[in-house]
Every structure is written in C-alpha cells, then in structure tokens.
Scaffold this motif. Structure first.
Motif, PDB file in Angstrom:
ATOM      1  N   ALA A  16       8.866   5.263   1.256  1.00 27.71           N
ATOM      2  CA  ALA A  16       8.156   5.183  -0.026  1.00 27.71           C
ATOM      3  C   ALA A  16       8.081   6.559  -0.696  1.00 27.71           C
ATOM      4  O   ALA A  16       8.260   6.681  -1.916  1.00 27.71           O
ATOM      5  CB  ALA A  16       6.750   4.618   0.194  1.00 27.71           C
ATOM      6  N   ASP A  17       7.817   7.589   0.104  1.00 21.19           N
ATOM      7  CA  ASP A  17       7.747   8.947  -0.447  1.00 21.19           C
ATOM      8  C   ASP A  17       9.110   9.379  -0.991  1.00 21.19           C
ATOM      9  O   ASP A  17       9.198  10.068  -2.019  1.00 21.19           O
ATOM     10  CB  ASP A  17       7.266   9.928   0.627  1.00 21.19           C
ATOM     11  CG  ASP A  17       5.784   9.764   0.944  1.00 21.19           C
ATOM     12  OD1 ASP A  17       5.078   9.121   0.136  1.00 21.19           O
ATOM     13  OD2 ASP A  17       5.351  10.252   2.009  1.00 21.19           O
ATOM     14  N   GLN A  52       0.831  -1.213   0.000  1.00 18.31           N
ATOM     15  CA  GLN A  52       0.000   0.000   0.000  1.00 18.31           C
ATOM     16  C   GLN A  52       0.863   1.261   0.000  1.00 18.31           C
ATOM     17  O   GLN A  52       0.594   2.217  -0.738  1.00 18.31           O
ATOM     18  CB  GLN A  52      -0.908   0.000   1.228  1.00 18.31           C
ATOM     19  CG  GLN A  52      -1.947  -1.113   1.230  1.00 18.31           C
ATOM     20  CD  GLN A  52      -2.553  -1.319   2.607  1.00 18.31           C
ATOM     21  OE1 GLN A  52      -2.336  -0.531   3.524  1.00 18.31           O
ATOM     22  NE2 GLN A  52      -3.297  -2.404   2.751  1.00 18.31           N
ATOM     23  N   ALA A  53       1.907   1.260   0.844  1.00 22.86           N
ATOM     24  CA  ALA A  53       2.756   2.446   0.967  1.00 22.86           C
ATOM     25  C   ALA A  53       3.465   2.769  -0.340  1.00 22.86           C
ATOM     26  O   ALA A  53       3.664   3.942  -0.678  1.00 22.86           O
ATOM     27  CB  ALA A  53       3.776   2.240   2.089  1.00 22.86           C
ATOM     28  N   PHE A  54       3.859   1.733  -1.091  1.00 20.24           N
ATOM     29  CA  PHE A  54       4.592   1.929  -2.347  1.00 20.24           C
ATOM     30  C   PHE A  54       3.664   1.856  -3.560  1.00 20.24           C
ATOM     31  O   PHE A  54       4.132   1.598  -4.673  1.00 20.24           O
ATOM     32  CB  PHE A  54       5.698   0.879  -2.470  1.00 20.24           C
ATOM     33  CG  PHE A  54       6.911   1.154  -1.627  1.00 20.24           C
ATOM     34  CD1 PHE A  54       7.996   1.844  -2.140  1.00 20.24           C
ATOM     35  CD2 PHE A  54       6.957   0.737  -0.305  1.00 20.24           C
ATOM     36  CE1 PHE A  54       9.115   2.095  -1.359  1.00 20.24           C
ATOM     37  CE2 PHE A  54       8.070   0.988   0.483  1.00 20.24           C
ATOM     38  CZ  PHE A  54       9.148   1.669  -0.037  1.00 20.24           C
ATOM     39  N   TYR A  55       2.394   2.085  -3.344  1.00 17.81           N
ATOM     40  CA  TYR A  55       1.431   1.997  -4.460  1.00 17.81           C
ATOM     41  C   TYR A  55       1.870   2.913  -5.608  1.00 17.81           C
ATOM     42  O   TYR A  55       2.218   4.071  -5.410  1.00 17.81           O
ATOM     43  CB  TYR A  55       0.035   2.414  -3.978  1.00 17.81           C
ATOM     44  CG  TYR A  55      -1.007   2.329  -5.076  1.00 17.81           C
ATOM     45  CD1 TYR A  55      -1.545   1.111  -5.453  1.00 17.81           C
ATOM     46  CD2 TYR A  55      -1.421   3.488  -5.745  1.00 17.81           C
ATOM     47  CE1 TYR A  55      -2.486   1.030  -6.463  1.00 17.81           C
ATOM     48  CE2 TYR A  55      -2.360   3.417  -6.763  1.00 17.81           C
ATOM     49  CZ  TYR A  55      -2.885   2.176  -7.117  1.00 17.81           C
ATOM     50  OH  TYR A  55      -3.814   2.100  -8.129  1.00 17.81           O
ATOM     51  N   GLN A 100       2.499   2.215  14.673  1.00 20.72           N
ATOM     52  CA  GLN A 100       2.304   3.440  13.901  1.00 20.72           C
ATOM     53  C   GLN A 100       3.638   4.062  13.539  1.00 20.72           C
ATOM     54  O   GLN A 100       3.815   4.588  12.426  1.00 20.72           O
ATOM     55  CB  GLN A 100       1.469   4.439  14.701  1.00 20.72           C
ATOM     56  CG  GLN A 100       1.048   5.666  13.899  1.00 20.72           C
ATOM     57  CD  GLN A 100       0.175   5.306  12.708  1.00 20.72           C
ATOM     58  OE1 GLN A 100      -0.843   4.626  12.854  1.00 20.72           O
ATOM     59  NE2 GLN A 100       0.565   5.755  11.516  1.00 20.72           N
ATOM     60  N   GLU A 101       4.608   3.968  14.440  1.00 22.73           N
ATOM     61  CA  GLU A 101       5.939   4.507  14.177  1.00 22.73           C
ATOM     62  C   GLU A 101       6.592   3.809  12.988  1.00 22.73           C
ATOM     63  O   GLU A 101       7.181   4.462  12.113  1.00 22.73           O
ATOM     64  CB  GLU A 101       6.810   4.344  15.427  1.00 22.73           C
ATOM     65  CG  GLU A 101       8.219   4.903  15.273  1.00 22.73           C
ATOM     66  CD  GLU A 101       9.064   4.675  16.508  1.00 22.73           C
ATOM     67  OE1 GLU A 101       9.665   5.658  17.000  1.00 22.73           O
ATOM     68  OE2 GLU A 101       9.140   3.518  16.979  1.00 22.73           O
ATOM     69  N   ILE A 102       6.463   2.482  12.933  1.00 20.43           N
ATOM     70  CA  ILE A 102       7.049   1.730  11.824  1.00 20.43           C
ATOM     71  C   ILE A 102       6.276   2.004  10.536  1.00 20.43           C
ATOM     72  O   ILE A 102       6.880   2.145   9.456  1.00 20.43           O
ATOM     73  CB  ILE A 102       7.094   0.231  12.157  1.00 20.43           C
ATOM     74  CG1 ILE A 102       8.147  -0.021  13.234  1.00 20.43           C
ATOM     75  CG2 ILE A 102       7.396  -0.597  10.911  1.00 20.43           C
ATOM     76  CD1 ILE A 102       8.275  -1.455  13.688  1.00 20.43           C
ATOM     77  N   GLN A 103       4.969   2.113  10.616  1.00 17.37           N
ATOM     78  CA  GLN A 103       4.179   2.448   9.426  1.00 17.37           C
ATOM     79  C   GLN A 103       4.599   3.807   8.863  1.00 17.37           C
ATOM     80  O   GLN A 103       4.770   3.962   7.650  1.00 17.37           O
ATOM     81  CB  GLN A 103       2.688   2.467   9.776  1.00 17.37           C
ATOM     82  CG  GLN A 103       2.111   1.095  10.078  1.00 17.37           C
ATOM     83  CD  GLN A 103       0.629   1.158  10.391  1.00 17.37           C
ATOM     84  OE1 GLN A 103      -0.107   1.918   9.775  1.00 17.37           O
ATOM     85  NE2 GLN A 103       0.195   0.363  11.354  1.00 17.37           N
TER      86      GLN A 103
END
Length: 478
Positions: free
Chosen positions: A465-466, A387-390, A455-458
């Motif tokens: 990814a950004d 999801q993060a690297f979508y 949440q920290e790791i997310q």
C-alpha cells in the motif's frame, strides 16, 4: 453433510457478516430458537456455542445471547471491467506467465500469490488415519500396476459424495488424474487440435491461459466481472466463431470469485448442446463455498453429454495430494481407450486414503469446519486491505466462496512493476497483466487469502500500500 447445528450456525454467521443481524442485537433464547427451527435444545445450544467460539455472539448473564461487535469493512466498490470485442488470438507473454507461475509456488516467499490453503486448515490427523486404514485393508493387487482410470474405491467414494450434494455421476464415468490441470490438459487435447480456439471468460485464471499457450491453442475471450460473464456473448461466439470448446468455471471463478446462478448454468448446458460446443468445466472451488450447501455445477443440467466435469481436492484439502478427476459422458465412451493411454496413473495408496477419508465422513466434516473459517478469514483480509490502502481509490471483489481476492488499483499503477517490487521484498503477488490480453488488467493484482492474516502478511500488505501511495505521489508531482 454438516451437522445440523453447524449448518444453522453458518446461516446465522452469514446474517451477521452481511449486517442482517446488527451488532448488539439480541438473539432468540435457546428454547425459542429450538422451537423456531424444530430442533432439540441440545442442538440449539451447540449452535450458539459454536457461534460464541467463533467470536460472533456473546452471552450476557440472565439476559441472553447477543451479536458481538464486528469490525466493519468500509463500503468498498467492486472492480469495474472493460468491454471488448471477442476474437481469436494467441496467448501472449508465455515466458512471463511461466516465470510468475513458478514464483507463485515458491514457499520461501510470503504467501500472497498462489491460491492455496494454510497448512493449519488441513486435517492432517484425519488424513493420517485414513491412509493407515487404507494400507491396512488394501489388497495385494493394489500394489501392482493399477487401472489408469483410477481405483474403483475412490471412484465409488466420489460418486457417493457428489450424490449427497445433489448431483450424480456414475463411478464408471469418473477418471482419476494427477490434479485438475492434468485433467484439463487431457480434455483440451481430446476435443481440440493445435491452432484451434478455446472460449474463455476474461479475466481468467492465468494457469489455464498458460496451459492453453503450451498446448498451442488460441483463445477467444468473453467479458467477465464479479457477477459472472456475458452469456449472450458466449452464445454469439459459440454460434459464429467455429470454436468447439469452452473452458469455464461457474462456481467461485479465479480470480473474480463469481458464482453463476442455476439459471445461467442451465443456459450454458443448453447452449453447449445447441451449438455442439464442449464445455470443459473446472469446478475446483465449489467445495470452498461460504454457504453450508455446495453450489451445483453446470454438469448437473447436462442432458446431451457436452459438459466435461473436472476438479480436484487441491483447493479444498491440499494441493500436495495431486488427486483430481475428469468425468466422461456416456456419449463419449468411444474415447475411453485413448484417454486411458493419455492419463497417467495416480499414486494408489493416496487414492485409497482419500476414498477412506470420504467414506469415513472425515472429509465432509473437514468441509463443514473449513467453510465458516474461510468466510471469516476472507472478510478479515478485506477489512485489513481497506485499512492499509486508506485514501487510495481501490476496488475489491467480495467472493461468496474460495479465497482469491481481486484488487483493482488506480489506473496509473503498473501491476508488473508492483510484482517486481514485491519480489524484492520476498512477497509474492500475481499481477493482473497475465489474466487477459491487451493489458486490460494492468492496474489489478490477485491476492491469496488462504493463509491466516499473520503479522508478516499484514506488514506485506502495508508495504504494498505504501508503494502504491509513493507511485501516485510521483505521478501527481509529474
């Protein structure tokens, strides 16, 4: 050994994660399930209750049990891997290897680097009770200088523990060490000299490569991928290179996560005997299998004494325990005196505590509880990374054990630059550059999925990814 209801629950969980059991699918009733599995109704009920507690199934009043909706991981391609010629060479980037290794152990950084379990997965109370019992029942001589081979009680415990998993190593063949890496170091120095070449699959655990460089050994790389490594190439190198030592992991290799088939393991043992090439087997991840049954090591098929079995509890229990081992075949018993001198003594109370943990069944219980947790957690990481690297062309391994993730990024991405960017934001990752030579994996990173996806790791994964998107945007503009 896991309780029967836990083993059955794990089998059903795997079917749910693999999609064999679809969302909303109705399961057999308790009575039907008990009859099909030839178990008691109470065992069937315990199995379903465990699956329900794990969020994998739910009960609908007067209707039965159904598969819970699972967040599906999009179909992510597996990493691809280059072919290359196998040749003897030095390990490069030693200073960088050491720098990254030290950073990976920095607990002030966000834990995406070093492959280690969350402290919340460690059975602290069981460990405390075992150490207390061990100290209560130990003998006066246990407080004196001890046998460098290791306490007989722990060697007996390990031998019995492995026999339960289907392979037998006599307690007299077991040597206790201060972790797996010291065991590997002693074995490498016992069977090779400075300047000799050691056969390794690539990409390979960077810690092993660093060790080989520090010991002034060269390497001969053989191509590996997420399915395993090239056994034909292994034979060619054994036959033609003159190398007399291989350093291999057959079960859930770091960083790719592959597990070789029994046929491949047997073949490797046969090749070791045929070419009289010692296989130093690092089996440190075997007990982190997602399956209820632990995979067998190459050592199981060793008939001639050319496989040296090494491991530790660092990945399945706790890295802070610093208890590992190597196992010396009977044909090498003439090395006993030399190895005793080389092997450092290991903390005796900890040895006795671990022996108690094994004999009391608490370690077996810990493993049976750990495996489904790891399986679910690794899948959560894969889902979130996807999801993060979508929109980014990524490839990601899908291990069936352990908790190392190998993420392949677009070719334009420099993993070392990514590593330094992450460090600036107190995030620890390991760049693919140091898992092999010739910058073959410069667009890859290894991530640790052993900590809960907090949440920290997310936030850290999203930040990475950004950064990748920004790098690709600059590249496209250029």
């Amino acid at each position: 050994m896991a309780f029967q209801y836990q083993a059955l629950a794990q089998q059903i969980a795997q079917k749910i994660y693999s999609g064999e059991l679809a969302t909303g699918q109705r399961l057999s009733s308790l009575r039907q399930f008990a009859t099909l599995q030839n178990i008691s109704l109470n065992t069937a009920k315990s199995c379903y209750e465990l699956l329900e507690a794990q969020g994998l199934i739910y009960v609908k009043e007067k209707s039965g049990y159904f598969v819970q909706t699972q967040q599906k991981t999009p179909n992510i391609a597996l990493p691809d891997h280059p072919d290359f010629k196998s040749k003897s060479r030095e390990v490069s980037n030693l200073e960088l290897q050491i720098q990254i290794h030290e950073a990976s152990a920095n607990n002030r950084l966000i834990h995406l680097g070093s492959i280690q379990l969350s402290p919340n997965f460690i059975p602290i109370e069981a460990l405390r009770r075992s150490i207390q019992r061990a100290l209560k029942h130990c003998k006066p001589e246990d407080f004196l200088y001890n046998n460098r081979q290791g306490h007989p009680r722990l060697r007996e415990a390990l031998s019995a523990h492995w026999a339960e998993d289907g392979f037998y190593i006599d307690k007299d063949d077991i040597y206790i060490s201060n972790g797996c890496m010291p065991a590997l170091s002693v074995m490498i120095q016992s069977f090779s000299n400075e300047g000799d070449s050691i056969i390794v699959p690539t990409p390979n655990y960077n810690g092993q490569l660093q060790l080989l460089a520090l010991l002034k050994r060269k390497i001969i790389e053989i191509p590996a991928n997420t399915e395993g490594f090239d056994i034909e190439r292994l034979e060619q190198v054994m036959q033609n290179s003159g190398a007399k030592v291989c350093l291999l992991t057959a079960n859930f290799q770091n960083p790719l996560g592959f597990c070789l088939s029994n046929e491949e393991k047997e073949k490797i043992a046969q090749l070791a005997e045929k070419y009289q090439c010692y296989v130093i087997e690092d089996d440190i991840y075997a007990e982190c299998s997602f399956d209820a049954k632990r995979p067998l090591p190459i050592k199981y098929w060793d008939r001639a004494g050319y496989v040296i079995y090494c491991s530790s509890i660092s990945k399945s229990l706790s890295p802070s325990y610093r208890v590992g081992w190597f196992c010396l075949p009977q044909r090498l018993k003439h090395l006993h005196a030399m190895l005793i001198l080389q092997n450092d003594s290991v903390n005796m109370p900890l040895q006795l505590g671990l022996a108690d943990l094994i004999f009391s069944r608490a370690y077996r219980q810990h493993l049976s509880e750990l495996r489904p947790k790891l399986m679910a957690q690794v899948e959560q990481y894969r889902q979130f990374i996807s999801q993060a690297f979508y929109g980014v062309d990524i490839r990601l391994n899908q291990p069936h054990g352990s908790y190392a993730l190998w993420l392949q990024l677009p070719k334009q991405i420099d993993s070392l630059a990514m590593y330094y960017y992450a460090q600036q934001h107190s995030i620890n990752i390991v760049p693919g550059l140091i898992f092999g030579e010739d910058k073959r994996y410069n667009n890859c990173i290894r991530l640790n999925a052993g900590h809960e996806l907090s949440q920290e790791i997310q936030d850290a994964i999203v930040l990475l990814a950004d950064w990748v998107r920004a790098q690709l945007s600059v590249e496209n503009v250029a």
